[in-house]
Design an enzyme around this catalytic site. Structure first.
Site, mmCIF file in Angstrom:
data_model
loop_
_atom_site.group_PDB
_atom_site.id
_atom_site.type_symbol
_atom_site.label_atom_id
_atom_site.label_comp_id
_atom_site.label_asym_id
_atom_site.label_seq_id
_atom_site.Cartn_x
_atom_site.Cartn_y
_atom_site.Cartn_z
ATOM 1 N N GLN A 266 0.847 -1.181 0.000
ATOM 2 C CA GLN A 266 0.000 0.000 0.000
ATOM 3 C C GLN A 266 0.895 1.249 0.000
ATOM 4 O O GLN A 266 1.536 1.544 1.015
ATOM 5 C CB GLN A 266 -0.887 -0.059 1.251
ATOM 6 C CG GLN A 266 -1.782 1.117 1.481
ATOM 7 C CD GLN A 266 -2.947 1.173 0.488
ATOM 8 O OE1 GLN A 266 -3.479 0.144 0.075
ATOM 9 N NE2 GLN A 266 -3.317 2.370 0.108
ATOM 10 N N CYS A 275 9.089 0.737 15.119
ATOM 11 C CA CYS A 275 9.988 -0.376 14.778
ATOM 12 C C CYS A 275 10.771 -0.216 13.491
ATOM 13 O O CYS A 275 11.978 -0.452 13.480
ATOM 14 C CB CYS A 275 9.186 -1.674 14.700
ATOM 15 S SG CYS A 275 8.609 -2.180 16.308
HETATM 16 C C1 UDX Z 1 5.574 -3.538 12.524
HETATM 17 C C2 UDX Z 1 5.507 -4.990 12.019
HETATM 18 O O1 UDX Z 1 4.407 -5.132 11.098
HETATM 19 C C3 UDX Z 1 5.357 -5.950 13.184
HETATM 20 O O2 UDX Z 1 5.404 -7.290 12.727
HETATM 21 C C4 UDX Z 1 6.481 -5.704 14.182
HETATM 22 O O3 UDX Z 1 6.337 -6.552 15.302
HETATM 23 C C5 UDX Z 1 6.511 -4.254 14.612
HETATM 24 O O4 UDX Z 1 6.598 -3.389 13.476
HETATM 25 P P1 UDX Z 1 3.745 -1.769 13.328
HETATM 26 O O5 UDX Z 1 4.863 -0.779 13.181
HETATM 27 O O6 UDX Z 1 2.972 -1.790 14.590
HETATM 28 O O7 UDX Z 1 4.300 -3.253 13.117
HETATM 29 O O8 UDX Z 1 2.673 -1.544 12.132
HETATM 30 P P2 UDX Z 1 2.655 -1.906 10.579
HETATM 31 O O9 UDX Z 1 1.285 -2.366 10.250
HETATM 32 O O10 UDX Z 1 3.756 -2.787 10.165
HETATM 33 O O11 UDX Z 1 2.826 -0.482 9.878
HETATM 34 C C6 UDX Z 1 4.054 0.240 9.931
HETATM 35 C C7 UDX Z 1 3.955 1.474 9.055
HETATM 36 O O12 UDX Z 1 3.926 1.122 7.679
HETATM 37 C C8 UDX Z 1 2.688 2.301 9.284
HETATM 38 O O13 UDX Z 1 3.011 3.674 9.246
HETATM 39 C C9 UDX Z 1 1.801 1.914 8.123
HETATM 40 O O14 UDX Z 1 0.863 2.888 7.795
HETATM 41 C C10 UDX Z 1 2.833 1.739 7.026
HETATM 42 N N1 UDX Z 1 2.386 0.866 5.924
HETATM 43 C C11 UDX Z 1 2.094 -0.446 6.160
HETATM 44 C C12 UDX Z 1 2.325 1.366 4.630
HETATM 45 O O15 UDX Z 1 2.607 2.548 4.385
HETATM 46 N N2 UDX Z 1 1.951 0.530 3.606
HETATM 47 C C13 UDX Z 1 1.665 -0.788 3.823
HETATM 48 O O16 UDX Z 1 1.347 -1.489 2.842
HETATM 49 C C14 UDX Z 1 1.731 -1.291 5.137
#
Ligand code: UDX
Ligand code: UDX
Ligand code: ADP
Length: 475
Positions: A266, A275
């Protein structure tokens, strides 16, 4: 030995939900979560928990006082426990060796020293915090150098893969549980004891065991891979905006290849959260220390692309508003780093808001779960005090957008999809702009209402390719 009592050190976004779900699924195990922060523990013991996470309230309500306890008496909890989870924070170092890149292990080290001092019986110590590879060795070193005679420790690495906003779902039904330990009879026995805790609700096939270092590196690698996918699709979003391709169509087309898969493609204003950036920086630092500069440069590029994406989006807002936002009122909808959390750590909204403030804009900010004080803390750090007068925080989206020139959507909260955009249009200064940094709105509908709409990875307001091709400022 069967684990009967668990102590979780660190009642944050990882430790709190993880220990709560263990208590839910293991009624025969007593789980005590401890933290140095008294206020946080008081909140865990109240009706208003310190973190917002869908489903968490129900889990805590069910278990608290039964087999789940929140306490500041760390020493007692450690002494009683058979197994101790370390889930304290491991922020990026802000000074000294590895500043800005290496993980700061001072909190992990502190807990190891307390465990060594307090423990009078054998303990299994489990690192849950994301740590640099070979951190378990440092913990063991501290424990062995300080332990009481006759007391022995086994150190396991059991990284947590939950994502905020879906933490309970991820904990109840994880893709896998990873446990790393020492390849010795004692090490294997400790792995088995921890595996038995998880087997209360997770099938054995999903519990994957490795050596300690593989487990530690896998956590960094998983986050680096996920972040890399987002930077890859975001890099293509820039190409789409210039060529007329649509990044959502590209993502769907490549995601259908089972070798690639459809998740985490996305395109957005950039990734945030506690993280991804921290773990990437840590990985880059480790590679440099291991004298692997090419590998370090490869992963650094994932971070650089994320910075580029955030800056591209902010520039798009400023350039579209006739290259000046000074004294213009701009609504920022969403301040958390993703939906369904109140967490703002490394949120791209902070970057966007700061860039607009630097250009003299007046911001109207609304997020359903982020408190005003946290928004102000984030924006006031490194800003002059007079900036404060240009930041207004609202309790709902409609009040935030009133009399603004532009609406900038930074977090993909569902409620933003459902807003009455006709009403919003009528309340805004014209021409009214919408910048959808999450690609969640119906852009055609918004254009029909009268908005000028910009988004990521798709050109909505036609500019002939020949005009933008090769120019330095791409919208
Ligand atoms: C992440 C990992 O997914 C998880 O497995 C780990 O334990 C901790 O780090 P988190 O940071 O809580 O989890 O959320 P995540 O859903 O991974 O999203 C991280 C960032 O990426 C967000 O800002 C989200 O909006 C963004 N993102 C995610 C995108 O821009 N596009 C995507 O397709 C998915
Ligand atoms: C590739 C694409 O797979 C295919 O969809 C496209 O149409 C053409 O390019 P091809 O180059 O024929 O196909 O083979 P592929 O199986 O993709 O392997 C390419 C190279 O990557 C090979 O050298 C292979 O050994 C290597 N590879 C593949 C790895 O090193 N590791 C892997 O995990 C997979
Ligand atoms: P994460 O997202 O990794 O869970 P958080 O910052 O949300 O990170 O949580 C980490 C928690 O660990 C904080 O509540 C902090 O107060 C706690 N903590 C840090 N050091 C110690 C320590 N030595 N003993 C107990 N708790 C600690």
């Amino acid at each position: 030995m069967v684990v009967k009592k668990i102590c979780g050190i660190g009642a944050g976004y990882v430790g709190g939900p993880t220990c709560s779900v263990i208590a839910l699924k293991c009624p025969d195990i007593q789980v005590t979560v401890v933290d140095v922060n008294h206020e946080k523990i008081a909140q865990w013991n109240s009706e208003k928990l310190p973190i917002y996470e869908p489903g968490l309230d129900e889990v805590v309500e069910k278990c608290r006082g039964r087999n789940l306890f929140f306490s500041t008496d760390m020493r007692l909890a450690i002494q009683e426990a058979d197994l101790i989870f370390i889930s304290v924070n491991t922020p990026t170092k802000t000074f000294g060796n590895g500043q800005g890149r290496a993980a700061d292990l001072k909190y992990v080290e502190n807990t190891a020293r307390i465990i060594a001092e307090v423990a009078t019986e054998d303990k299994i110590v489990v690192e849950k915090s994301t740590v640099p590879v070979r951190a378990a060795e440092s913990i063991l070193h501290i424990l062995r150098a300080n332990h009481k005679p006759g007391v022995s420790f086994q150190i396991l690495s059991n990284p947590e893969f939950l994502a905020e906003g879906t933490a309970i779902e991820n904990l109840v039904n994880p893709d896998r549980v990873l446990i790393g330990g020492h390849d010795s009879p004692e090490g294997r026995a400790a792995i088995e004891q921890l595996a038995q805790v998880y087997e209360h609700w997770i099938s054995r096939e999903k519990i994957f065991t490795t050596n300690t270092w593989s487990s530690e590196l896998s956590k960094l690698a998983a986050n680096a891979f996920l972040a890399q996918r987002i930077s890859s699709i975001n890099s293509l979003s820039a190409v789409c905006e210039v060529t007329g391709a649509d990044v959502s169509e590209v993502a769907s087309a490549i995601g259908l290849d089972s070798r690639i898969g459809s998740k985490f493609l996305q395109a957005s204003v950039g990734f945030g959260g506690s993280c991804f950036q921290k773990d990437l920086l840590n990985l880059v630092y480790i590679c440099e220390c291991l004298n692997l500069p090419q590998v370090a440069a490869y992963w650094q590029q994932v971070i650089d692309m994320n910075e580029y994406q955030k800056s591209r989006f902010s520039t798009k807002v400023i350039v579209s508003l006739f290259n000046t936002v000074t004294d213009k009122h701009i609504a920022i909808l969403g301040f958390a780093f993703k939906k369904n959390t109140g967490d703002t750590r490394d949120s791209p909204a902070i970057y966007v808001a700061k860039s607009l403030l630097d250009e003299g804009a007046v911001l109207h900010i609304y997020d359903p779960k982020v408190q005003e004080a946290l928004i102000m803390d984030n924006l006031m750090a490194c800003s002059d005090s007079h900036v404060k007068n240009r930041i207004h925080v609202y309790q709902d989206a409609y009040s935030a957008v009133e009399n603004t020139h532009a609406l900038v959507l930074c977090t993909e909260w569902d409620e933003f999809i459902e807003l009455d955009y006709e009403k919003i249009y009528s309340q805004m200064t014209k021409p009214a702009y919408i910048f959808d940094g999450r690609k969640i709105l119906d852009h055609t509908r918004l254009q029909n209402i009268g908005f000028i709409v910009q988004t990521i990875g798709k050109r909505l307001n036609r500019i002939p390719v020949s005009r933008t091709w090769g120019s330095s400022t791409q919208l």
